[in-house]
Design a protein around this motif. Structure first.
Motif, PDB file in Angstrom:
ATOM      1  N   PHE A  23       0.843  -1.201   0.000  1.00 53.51           N
ATOM      2  CA  PHE A  23       0.000   0.000   0.000  1.00 53.51           C
ATOM      3  C   PHE A  23       0.875   1.247   0.000  1.00 53.51           C
ATOM      4  O   PHE A  23       1.933   1.268   0.609  1.00 53.51           O
ATOM      5  N   HIS A  24       0.393   2.264  -0.700  1.00 53.16           N
ATOM      6  CA  HIS A  24       1.133   3.525  -0.722  1.00 53.16           C
ATOM      7  C   HIS A  24       0.183   4.697  -0.543  1.00 53.16           C
ATOM      8  O   HIS A  24      -1.013   4.602  -0.764  1.00 53.16           O
ATOM      9  N   LEU A  41       3.905   2.271   2.596  1.00 55.88           N
ATOM     10  CA  LEU A  41       3.740   2.244   4.047  1.00 55.88           C
ATOM     11  C   LEU A  41       3.796   0.821   4.582  1.00 55.88           C
ATOM     12  O   LEU A  41       3.298  -0.108   3.952  1.00 55.88           O
ATOM     13  N   SER A  42       4.371   0.682   5.754  1.00 47.99           N
ATOM     14  CA  SER A  42       4.322  -0.597   6.466  1.00 47.99           C
ATOM     15  C   SER A  42       3.322  -0.439   7.601  1.00 47.99           C
ATOM     16  O   SER A  42       3.089   0.666   8.084  1.00 47.99           O
ATOM     17  N   GLU A  45       1.858  -4.156  14.073  1.00 48.17           N
ATOM     18  CA  GLU A  45       1.200  -5.417  14.427  1.00 48.17           C
ATOM     19  C   GLU A  45      -0.292  -5.209  14.686  1.00 48.17           C
ATOM     20  O   GLU A  45      -1.076  -6.129  14.518  1.00 48.17           O
ATOM     21  N   GLU A  46      -0.660  -3.994  15.078  1.00 41.59           N
ATOM     22  CA  GLU A  46      -2.080  -3.667  15.297  1.00 41.59           C
ATOM     23  C   GLU A  46      -2.783  -3.314  13.989  1.00 41.59           C
ATOM     24  O   GLU A  46      -3.979  -3.039  13.982  1.00 41.59           O
ATOM     25  N   GLY A  47      -2.035  -3.292  12.873  1.00 40.48           N
ATOM     26  CA  GLY A  47      -2.620  -3.004  11.565  1.00 40.48           C
ATOM     27  C   GLY A  47      -2.768  -1.525  11.280  1.00 40.48           C
ATOM     28  O   GLY A  47      -3.594  -1.130  10.474  1.00 40.48           O
ATOM     29  N   LYS A  48      -1.942  -0.675  11.915  1.00 36.27           N
ATOM     30  CA  LYS A  48      -2.039   0.772  11.722  1.00 36.27           C
ATOM     31  C   LYS A  48      -0.805   1.300  11.017  1.00 36.27           C
ATOM     32  O   LYS A  48       0.286   0.764  11.154  1.00 36.27           O
TER      33      LYS A  48
END
Length: 62
Positions: A23-24, A41-42, A45-48
């Protein structure tokens, strides 16, 4: 899709589906695609994730 969570300082975020990874920001197809350089973007672990250029908040959809 933008959602609003109450009582949270970074309350507006866009949901990102796992099939959009990698995703960018700015996202593909966005009207503002040329507002800043494309940055991949990386996610935590919480998906944010947060864009370092514009501050947009992203959340992985479960």
């Amino acid at each position: 899709m933008f959602l609003k969570k109450r009582n949270h300082p970074d309350s507006t975020f866009a949901l990102v589906s796992k099939n959009e990874i990698p995703f960018h920001c700015p996202p593909k197809g966005e009207k503002t695609w040329n507002m800043h350089p494309k940055v991949f973007l990386s996610f935590s672990e919480e998906g944010k994730s947060k864009c370092p250029y514009c501050g947009a908040n992203y959340q992985l959809d479960k």
